[in-house]
Structure formats: structure tokens, C-alpha cells
Design a protein around this motif. Structure first.
Motif, PDB file in Angstrom:
ATOM      1  N   CYS A   1      -3.995  -2.062  -4.335  1.00  0.00           N
ATOM      2  CA  CYS A   1      -5.268  -3.006  -4.574  1.00  0.00           C
ATOM      3  C   CYS A   1      -5.494  -4.473  -4.187  1.00  0.00           C
ATOM      4  O   CYS A   1      -5.850  -5.332  -4.021  1.00  0.00           O
TER       5      CYS A   1
ATOM      6  N   PHE B   1      -9.382   3.106 -14.680  1.00  0.00           N
ATOM      7  CA  PHE B   1      -9.911   2.573 -13.194  1.00  0.00           C
ATOM      8  C   PHE B   1      -9.891   3.086 -12.242  1.00  0.00           C
ATOM      9  O   PHE B   1      -9.603   4.387 -11.841  1.00  0.00           O
TER      10      PHE B   1
ATOM     11  N   LEU C   1     -10.979   4.190  -7.779  1.00  0.00           N
ATOM     12  CA  LEU C   1     -11.126   3.388  -6.877  1.00  0.00           C
ATOM     13  C   LEU C   1     -12.087   3.829  -6.266  1.00  0.00           C
ATOM     14  O   LEU C   1     -12.159   4.867  -6.292  1.00  0.00           O
TER      15      LEU C   1
ATOM     16  N   SER D   1     -15.559  -5.523 -10.659  1.00  0.00           N
ATOM     17  CA  SER D   1     -15.272  -4.494  -9.469  1.00  0.00           C
ATOM     18  C   SER D   1     -14.173  -6.034  -8.510  1.00  0.00           C
ATOM     19  O   SER D   1     -13.850  -7.023  -8.273  1.00  0.00           O
TER      20      SER D   1
ATOM     21  N   LEU E   1     -11.757  -1.482  -6.508  1.00  0.00           N
ATOM     22  CA  LEU E   1     -11.331  -1.056  -7.775  1.00  0.00           C
ATOM     23  C   LEU E   1     -12.552  -2.018  -8.931  1.00  0.00           C
ATOM     24  O   LEU E   1     -13.106  -2.963  -9.341  1.00  0.00           O
TER      25      LEU E   1
ATOM     26  N   TYR F   1      -2.160   1.514 -13.950  1.00  0.00           N
ATOM     27  CA  TYR F   1      -1.839   1.064 -12.968  1.00  0.00           C
ATOM     28  C   TYR F   1      -0.465   0.246 -12.605  1.00  0.00           C
ATOM     29  O   TYR F   1       0.300   0.579 -14.496  1.00  0.00           O
TER      30      TYR F   1
END
Length: 186
Positions: free
Chosen positions: A30, A83, A85, A95, A104, A129
Motif C-alpha cells: 500500500c 484495515f 482495502l 484513508s 486503505l 499489516y
């Protein structure tokens, strides 16, 4: 010369990856820059269904197709934090715009929208993450731990989790069985 950014790329764990958290992992990056990188493992269901997650955060989830969807193990960093996406990017409180039309989000407002039947068209929810400090990911790539390829949204949002790793590997255009875990220099 501008540093290489792998934002909006897949990291594909090499077949010889020894770390059990990342073995056969497909990570969607990301963000990647001079300060490090962050991404989500997108092919490892956590064992938690969306209905369970929404119950834990006291939000009703009435949309039947979503109730049984998996929440993914996004990585070992902040595994108690969600999280999302999603596409389209929309306008949420917290975001990160990954690329045009894809974001994200970490704020609860997107989850409230999901519970009210206003979910983004495409989404994937993770707990946790994967993160790398400055230069760490580049070193791991140099050490032959990861392959990289431009991400394909259909792999993220349209394929079942168990098919994503091989689908991303096929984007590279060669037979992964020919890969060697050895690192060398000519």
C-alpha cells in the motif's frame, strides 16, 4: 534519480521463505518509500468471519453475502487493528490513497457504512499489516526473499484466497518451479 517505489505491487514470497508468517504469502504493498513500506497479506484468511468481527465491534452486519466472508491476517503489526482495502476510494476519515480509485482505510466510518449496506463495491478486510523499516524491504528483496510484480486488482478482489498466490506468480511469466533459493552474483 528517484528511488523505486513498489506501491501498488505484489510481493510474492519466494518458495523457500522460511518465516512461517510469510511462507507462501502474497502481500499487496500500500505504501513504499524512503521511510519504509507497509502492505497487507491478502491470501491468508484469519479464521474470523466478517459477521464475528462486526459482532465484536458492536455493529450489525445484515448483508448475507458478507457475513461469511473472511477477514484476513494482514500481517504481524497491530494484529488487533482493522484495515480495509477498498475500491472505489470514497471519502473516509482516515484513508491512504494507494492509487487512483483504491484506498486503505483504518477509520470505523467505513465499517459503519458496510454494516448499513453501503459497502464499497470491492473490499478486503484484514487484521494487522506487514511493515518494513527504511531499506529493510529492499534488503529482503536483494536477499532473494521476495519477487515483485505490478498488482492486478482482479487477483485481490475476484479470486478466492487460495488462488491468489499462484495467480500473482503467473503474472511474472515463468515457471516458479525453476526458481532457486540461492543468491549469487556473476
Amino acid at each position: 534519480m528517484e528511488p523505486l517505489s513498489l506501491t501498488d505491487h505484489f510481493l510474492i514470497a519466494m518458495p523457500n521463505m522460511a518465516d512461517p508468517l510469510f511462507a507462501r504469502s502474497l502481500v499487496y504493498l500500500c505504501e513504499h518509500g524512503e521511510h519504509g513500506a507497509m502492505g497487507l497479506i491478502v491470501n491468508k484468511p484469519s479464521g474470523i468471519a466478517m459477521a464475528q468481527l462486526f459482532e465484536q465491534i458492536d455493529l450489525p452486519l445484515e448483508t448475507d453475502p458478507l457475513r461469511g466472508e473472511s477477514v484476513y491476517f494482514g500481517g504481524p503489526v497491530q494484529p488487533d487493528r482493522g484495515f480495509v482495502l477498498h475500491a472505489p476510494a470514497g471519502h473516509w476519515q482516515s484513508s491512504l490513497q494507494v492509487k487512483e480509485g483504491l484506498a486503505l482505510t483504518t477509520s470505523k466510518d467505513v465499517l459503519i457504512a458496510v454494516s448499513e449496506g453501503r459497502a464499497p463495491e470491492r473490499m478486503l478486510i484484514t487484521l494487522g499489516y506487514a511493515g518494513w523499516t527504511a531499506g529493510q524491504l529492499e534488503q529482503e528483496i536483494s536477499d532473494n526473499s521476495w519477487l515483485t510484480v505490478k498488482a492486478e486488482p482482479s487477483i485481490l478482489f475476484e479470486l478466492p484466497a487460495e488462488l491468489r498466490y499462484d495467480a500473482a506468480m503467473s503474472l511474472l511469466g515463468f515457471d516458479p518451479s525453476l526458481l532457486s533459493g540461492d543468491v549469487g552474483h556473476a
